[in-house]
Design a protein around this motif. Structure first.
Motif, PDB file in Angstrom:
ATOM      1  N   UNK A 110       0.822  -1.207   0.000  1.00  0.00           N
ATOM      2  CA  UNK A 110       0.000   0.000   0.000  1.00  0.00           C
ATOM      3  C   UNK A 110       0.857   1.259   0.000  1.00  0.00           C
ATOM      4  N   UNK A 111       2.067   1.157   0.496  1.00  0.00           N
ATOM      5  CA  UNK A 111       2.963   2.310   0.502  1.00  0.00           C
ATOM      6  C   UNK A 111       3.266   2.781  -0.911  1.00  0.00           C
ATOM      7  N   UNK A 115       2.216   8.876  -3.905  1.00  0.00           N
ATOM      8  CA  UNK A 115       2.973   9.489  -5.000  1.00  0.00           C
ATOM      9  C   UNK A 115       4.452   9.203  -4.813  1.00  0.00           C
ATOM     10  N   UNK A 116       5.198   9.225  -5.909  1.00  0.00           N
ATOM     11  CA  UNK A 116       6.629   8.939  -5.835  1.00  0.00           C
ATOM     12  C   UNK A 116       7.325   9.937  -4.916  1.00  0.00           C
ATOM     13  N   UNK A 121      10.172  11.071   0.086  1.00  0.00           N
ATOM     14  CA  UNK A 121      10.247  11.865   1.317  1.00  0.00           C
ATOM     15  C   UNK A 121      10.217  10.963   2.545  1.00  0.00           C
ATOM     16  N   UNK A 122       9.379   9.923   2.520  1.00  0.00           N
ATOM     17  CA  UNK A 122       9.305   9.001   3.648  1.00  0.00           C
ATOM     18  C   UNK A 122      10.622   8.242   3.809  1.00  0.00           C
ATOM     19  N   UNK A 123      11.212   7.849   2.676  1.00  0.00           N
ATOM     20  CA  UNK A 123      12.490   7.142   2.720  1.00  0.00           C
ATOM     21  C   UNK A 123      13.592   8.054   3.258  1.00  0.00           C
ATOM     22  N   UNK A 156      10.673   2.533  -7.243  1.00  0.00           N
ATOM     23  CA  UNK A 156       9.239   2.692  -7.027  1.00  0.00           C
ATOM     24  C   UNK A 156       8.414   1.479  -7.469  1.00  0.00           C
ATOM     25  N   UNK A 157       9.087   0.412  -7.903  1.00  0.00           N
ATOM     26  CA  UNK A 157       8.362  -0.747  -8.436  1.00  0.00           C
ATOM     27  C   UNK A 157       7.981  -1.755  -7.362  1.00  0.00           C
TER      28      UNK A 157
END
Length: 241
Positions: A110-111, A115-116, A121-123, A156-157
């Motif tokens: 779900x993460x 949006x990319x 930003x979370x990473x 992002x995959x």
């Protein structure tokens, strides 16, 4: 350990005592065998940090040593894991494991619906938090270094999750054969230290590349540390030791 175990295993009253024994013995083994190695590692890194500016070779060697300790921890933990899992090979218990793994994997996927930019930003936030455990508060310029690194390397995959899924499905397949504790121990050692034998060599190549990239990021941050951050780094290394 108990909390994580309860996510995946169907623990009955009959399982509970044996599980507690294995967790206790695992922690005792880790305290006696691994913590002295971690302490020596931190002391060694503190000595290097105190004497000179870091070189790329020193950072690469530190990462190599850290990876070796992770491997040693995994190999040492395998017997304890095996003695737990051997009691979870019935059809109902393996079904429970599979359902739990599928649920956790689904939540993690779900993460990737975000949006990319939000994912990156979370990473970045996670990475900055980890670095600040050692260096103290990072500057805006240092955070920018982390952000640039994540922008260039972020996948992002969900490729890591695809590999995780393959590893988990192979574990389920294996447990359905009702293996012995010794067979499970051998399997766990492979699964935790050489998973490319399960999911293919591409996994090892990507994992090695990830560690190499982490070493580059670590070095690029360390050469920007100011006097206060260097002292914080030194104090934290000695404190962890």
């Amino acid at each position: 350990i108990r909390d994580r175990t309860e996510i995946y295993l169907d623990i009955s009253e009959d399982d509970n005592l044996a599980l507690e024994v294995e967790i206790s013995e695992l922690v005792s083994w880790h305290r006696n065998e691994m913590l002295p190695q971690y302490a020596a590692f931190f002391e060694g890194q503190a000595h290097l940090a105190e004497d000179s500016d870091p070189t790329r070779a020193q950072v690469d060697e530190a990462v190599k040593m850290f990876r070796r300790m992770i491997k040693d921890t995994s190999l040492g933990a395998a017997p304890y894991i095996a003695r737990v899992l051997v009691n979870h090979t019935s059809k109902s218990k393996v079904d429970h494991i599979q359902a739990a793994m599928d649920e956790v994997l689904s939540e993690r996927r779900e993460l990737y619906d975000e949006s990319l930019a939000d994912q990156i930003d979370a990473a970045v936030d996670k990475s900055v938090t980890n670095f600040e455990r050692f260096f103290g508060t990072l500057t805006e310029d240092q955070i920018a270094i982390v952000h640039e690194y994540k922008t260039q390397t972020y996948d992002p995959t969900g490729g890591w999750l695809d590999w995780r899924d393959k590893r988990q499905q192979d574990l389920v397949r294996f447990l359905r054969t009702e293996p012995s504790a010794s067979d499970i121990e051998d399997y766990v050692k492979v699964a935790l230290t050489t998973p490319e034998k399960i999911v293919g060599q591409a996994y090892r190549e990507r994992a090695d590349r990830w560690w190499d990239e982490q070493a580059v990021l670590l070095y690029n941050l360390m050469i920007t540390l100011d006097i206060e951050q260097r002292q914080t780094f030194l104090d934290n290394l000695q404190g962890y030791a």
